[in-house]
Design a protein around this motif. Structure first.
Motif, PDB file in Angstrom:
ATOM      1  N   VAL A 173       0.849  -1.190   0.000  1.00  0.00           N
ATOM      2  CA  VAL A 173       0.000   0.000   0.000  1.00  0.00           C
ATOM      3  C   VAL A 173       0.888   1.243   0.000  1.00  0.00           C
ATOM      4  CG1 VAL A 173      -1.753   1.299   1.247  1.00  0.00           C
ATOM      5  CG2 VAL A 173      -1.861  -1.201   1.198  1.00  0.00           C
ATOM      6  N   LEU A 174       0.710   2.116  -1.001  1.00  0.00           N
ATOM      7  CA  LEU A 174       1.572   3.283  -1.182  1.00  0.00           C
ATOM      8  C   LEU A 174       1.018   4.548  -0.564  1.00  0.00           C
ATOM      9  CD1 LEU A 174       2.434   2.802  -4.962  1.00  0.00           C
ATOM     10  CD2 LEU A 174       3.781   2.052  -3.003  1.00  0.00           C
ATOM     11  N   ALA A 175      -0.293   4.746  -0.667  1.00  0.00           N
ATOM     12  CA  ALA A 175      -0.868   6.030  -0.275  1.00  0.00           C
ATOM     13  C   ALA A 175      -2.355   5.871   0.013  1.00  0.00           C
ATOM     14  CB  ALA A 175      -0.657   7.074  -1.373  1.00  0.00           C
ATOM     15  N   VAL A 176      -2.929   6.930   0.596  1.00  0.00           N
ATOM     16  CA  VAL A 176      -4.361   6.981   0.883  1.00  0.00           C
ATOM     17  C   VAL A 176      -4.948   8.218   0.226  1.00  0.00           C
ATOM     18  CG1 VAL A 176      -6.089   7.281   2.694  1.00  0.00           C
ATOM     19  CG2 VAL A 176      -4.175   5.747   3.073  1.00  0.00           C
ATOM     20  N   ILE A 177      -6.125   8.059  -0.369  1.00  0.00           N
ATOM     21  CA  ILE A 177      -6.872   9.192  -0.886  1.00  0.00           C
ATOM     22  C   ILE A 177      -8.033   9.437   0.064  1.00  0.00           C
ATOM     23  CG2 ILE A 177      -8.124  10.155  -2.845  1.00  0.00           C
ATOM     24  CD1 ILE A 177      -5.175   9.529  -3.379  1.00  0.00           C
ATOM     25  N   ARG A 178      -8.043  10.629   0.669  1.00  0.00           N
ATOM     26  CA  ARG A 178      -9.096  10.976   1.624  1.00  0.00           C
ATOM     27  C   ARG A 178      -9.636  12.366   1.288  1.00  0.00           C
ATOM     28  NH1 ARG A 178      -7.460  10.536   7.729  1.00  0.00           N
ATOM     29  NH2 ARG A 178      -7.801   8.319   7.253  1.00  0.00           N
ATOM     30  N   ASP A 179     -10.913  12.428   0.984  1.00  0.00           N
ATOM     31  CA  ASP A 179     -11.563  13.704   0.655  1.00  0.00           C
ATOM     32  C   ASP A 179     -10.809  14.443  -0.449  1.00  0.00           C
ATOM     33  OD1 ASP A 179     -13.438  13.225   2.670  1.00  0.00           O
ATOM     34  OD2 ASP A 179     -12.174  14.173   4.187  1.00  0.00           O
ATOM     35  N   GLY A 180     -10.327  13.696  -1.438  1.00  0.00           N
ATOM     36  CA  GLY A 180      -9.644  14.295  -2.577  1.00  0.00           C
ATOM     37  C   GLY A 180      -8.183  14.633  -2.351  1.00  0.00           C
ATOM     38  N   THR A 181      -7.655  14.342  -1.172  1.00  0.00           N
ATOM     39  CA  THR A 181      -6.256  14.640  -0.852  1.00  0.00           C
ATOM     40  C   THR A 181      -5.465  13.348  -0.733  1.00  0.00           C
ATOM     41  OG1 THR A 181      -6.876  16.630   0.357  1.00  0.00           O
ATOM     42  CG2 THR A 181      -4.683  15.734   0.814  1.00  0.00           C
ATOM     43  N   ARG A 182      -4.256  13.326  -1.326  1.00  0.00           N
ATOM     44  CA  ARG A 182      -3.395  12.153  -1.252  1.00  0.00           C
ATOM     45  C   ARG A 182      -2.459  12.264  -0.059  1.00  0.00           C
ATOM     46  NH1 ARG A 182      -0.377  12.602  -5.873  1.00  0.00           N
ATOM     47  NH2 ARG A 182       1.149  13.765  -4.685  1.00  0.00           N
ATOM     48  N   PHE A 183      -2.371  11.194   0.720  1.00  0.00           N
ATOM     49  CA  PHE A 183      -1.446  11.102   1.847  1.00  0.00           C
ATOM     50  C   PHE A 183      -0.479   9.952   1.590  1.00  0.00           C
ATOM     51  CE2 PHE A 183      -5.269  13.035   3.519  1.00  0.00           C
ATOM     52  CZ  PHE A 183      -4.801  14.025   4.374  1.00  0.00           C
ATOM     53  N   TRP A 184       0.826  10.215   1.622  1.00  0.00           N
ATOM     54  CA  TRP A 184       1.813   9.152   1.456  1.00  0.00           C
ATOM     55  C   TRP A 184       1.853   8.288   2.710  1.00  0.00           C
ATOM     56  CZ3 TRP A 184       3.329   8.181  -3.229  1.00  0.00           C
ATOM     57  CH2 TRP A 184       3.405   9.216  -4.149  1.00  0.00           C
ATOM     58  N   ARG A 185       2.436   7.135   2.573  1.00  0.00           N
ATOM     59  CA  ARG A 185       2.452   6.137   3.641  1.00  0.00           C
ATOM     60  C   ARG A 185       3.057   6.670   4.932  1.00  0.00           C
ATOM     61  NH1 ARG A 185       2.100   0.408   3.554  1.00  0.00           N
ATOM     62  NH2 ARG A 185       3.093  -0.537   5.351  1.00  0.00           N
ATOM     63  N   ASP A 186       4.088   7.515   4.840  1.00  0.00           N
ATOM     64  CA  ASP A 186       4.772   8.000   6.033  1.00  0.00           C
ATOM     65  C   ASP A 186       4.263   9.357   6.510  1.00  0.00           C
ATOM     66  OD1 ASP A 186       5.679   9.428   3.899  1.00  0.00           O
ATOM     67  OD2 ASP A 186       7.818   9.156   4.306  1.00  0.00           O
ATOM     68  N   ASP A 187       3.099   9.811   5.999  1.00  0.00           N
ATOM     69  CA  ASP A 187       2.539  11.107   6.396  1.00  0.00           C
ATOM     70  C   ASP A 187       1.861  10.974   7.757  1.00  0.00           C
ATOM     71  OD1 ASP A 187       1.156  13.531   6.642  1.00  0.00           O
ATOM     72  OD2 ASP A 187       0.943  13.716   4.468  1.00  0.00           O
ATOM     73  N   LYS A 188       2.403  11.643   8.759  1.00  0.00           N
ATOM     74  CA  LYS A 188       1.884  11.528  10.125  1.00  0.00           C
ATOM     75  C   LYS A 188       0.542  12.223  10.291  1.00  0.00           C
ATOM     76  CE  LYS A 188       6.480  11.069  12.174  1.00  0.00           C
ATOM     77  NZ  LYS A 188       7.468  11.629  13.135  1.00  0.00           N
ATOM     78  N   ALA A 189       0.176  13.089   9.351  1.00  0.00           N
ATOM     79  CA  ALA A 189      -1.104  13.791   9.452  1.00  0.00           C
ATOM     80  C   ALA A 189      -2.290  12.896   9.106  1.00  0.00           C
ATOM     81  CB  ALA A 189      -1.100  15.017   8.532  1.00  0.00           C
ATOM     82  N   LEU A 190      -2.025  11.729   8.561  1.00  0.00           N
ATOM     83  CA  LEU A 190      -3.108  10.865   8.088  1.00  0.00           C
ATOM     84  C   LEU A 190      -3.948  10.296   9.216  1.00  0.00           C
ATOM     85  CD1 LEU A 190      -4.551   9.291   5.837  1.00  0.00           C
ATOM     86  CD2 LEU A 190      -2.804   7.515   6.090  1.00  0.00           C
ATOM     87  N   GLY A 191      -3.313   9.822  10.268  1.00  0.00           N
ATOM     88  CA  GLY A 191      -4.056   9.173  11.334  1.00  0.00           C
ATOM     89  C   GLY A 191      -4.488   7.769  10.958  1.00  0.00           C
ATOM     90  N   ARG A 192      -5.614   7.341  11.498  1.00  0.00           N
ATOM     91  CA  ARG A 192      -6.109   5.973  11.285  1.00  0.00           C
ATOM     92  C   ARG A 192      -7.001   5.888  10.055  1.00  0.00           C
ATOM     93  NH1 ARG A 192      -3.350   2.285  14.548  1.00  0.00           N
ATOM     94  NH2 ARG A 192      -2.462   3.551  16.215  1.00  0.00           N
ATOM     95  N   LEU A 193      -7.008   4.712   9.428  1.00  0.00           N
ATOM     96  CA  LEU A 193      -7.810   4.518   8.228  1.00  0.00           C
ATOM     97  C   LEU A 193      -9.309   4.545   8.542  1.00  0.00           C
ATOM     98  CD1 LEU A 193      -5.831   1.732   6.360  1.00  0.00           C
ATOM     99  CD2 LEU A 193      -5.887   4.179   5.851  1.00  0.00           C
ATOM    100  N   ARG A 194     -10.064   5.149   7.616  1.00  0.00           N
ATOM    101  CA  ARG A 194     -11.508   5.265   7.747  1.00  0.00           C
ATOM    102  C   ARG A 194     -12.190   4.397   6.687  1.00  0.00           C
ATOM    103  NH1 ARG A 194     -11.585  11.891   7.660  1.00  0.00           N
ATOM    104  NH2 ARG A 194     -10.282  12.239   9.510  1.00  0.00           N
ATOM    105  N   PRO A 195     -13.430   4.008   6.920  1.00  0.00           N
ATOM    106  CA  PRO A 195     -14.123   3.148   5.945  1.00  0.00           C
ATOM    107  C   PRO A 195     -14.256   3.768   4.558  1.00  0.00           C
ATOM    108  CG  PRO A 195     -15.274   3.156   8.051  1.00  0.00           C
ATOM    109  CD  PRO A 195     -14.215   4.222   8.149  1.00  0.00           C
TER     110      PRO A 195
END
Length: 206
Positions: A173-195
């Motif tokens: 898993v490389l990244a997360v897309i949340r509300d149109g914003t991409r977060f890289w794997r090591d981005d501490k601002a991401l927090g926990r995964l949401r449904p």
């Protein structure tokens, strides 16, 4: 298995690259270089030869067998470090094939100038896959075919993954897309995964 490969950087991306190499049996020997002792131990546990040291240090590179390597993969988190490492490798081996990963596209030409044969820009790679995912919909998901085996796919968060930190997920898993914003794997601002998050992940076709 045909060649001696040196992989410099054993973070999430390096770990993933090593897994793909092992799956394809694409080397006679894999040597990992990293300055983090814990990562060196992990690489050794995964079956690679491992060298502790800075990737731009000539002594470390010689210990890893860069002078006789057929291929070197540079995958470190800092783009300037990636450039320094690429240049150091090229000084030691004029014929080795060097593949360098950088995050920002502005470093691509400089990486080629200092010795890389191939430069992968991770921001462009993931961005292109996301754009194409809107245009190409398949029954099994949204995928960008990169070559005969490797694909980048965008998928929903699976139920067991909800509430996990991204670092706790599969290393593919490389990244997360949340509300149109991409977060890289090591981005501490991401927090926990949401449904309702979308995951961008590497996968092997077939």
């Amino acid at each position: 298995m045909t060649s001696h490969v040196v992989l410099i950087g054993y973070g999430d991306t390096g770990h993933t690259a090593a897994g793909v190499l092992r799956a394809g049996q694409a080397f006679s020997e894999l040597v990992v270089v990293d300055s983090d002792p814990a990562r060196v131990v992990l690489a050794a546990r995964c079956g690679a030869s491992a060298v502790l040291g800075g990737g731009a240090e000539a002594e470390t590179l010689r210990s890893a067998g860069v002078c006789r390597a057929a291929q070197v993969i540079v995958t470190v988190s800092d783009d300037m470090s990636a450039l320094r490492i690429t240049a150091a490798v090229r000084r030691l081996n004029s014929s080795v094939k060097i593949t360098t990963s950088v995050r920002e596209g502005r470093w691509r030409e400089l990486a080629l100038c200092v010795g890389a044969d191939q430069v992968l820009v991770t921001e462009q790679l993931v961005g292109r896959s996301l754009g194409l995912s809107v245009r190409r919909t398949r029954r099994c998901g949204q995928e960008l075919q990169l070559d005969g085996e490797l694909v980048i796919a965008q998928r929903r968060v699976r139920r067991p993954e909800v509430g996990l930190a991204l670092a706790e997920c599969d290393p593919l898993v490389l990244a997360v897309i949340r509300d149109g914003t991409r977060f890289w794997r090591d981005d501490k601002a991401l927090g926990r995964l949401r449904p309702d998050d979308r995951l961008v992940a590497l996968d092997v076709a077939g």
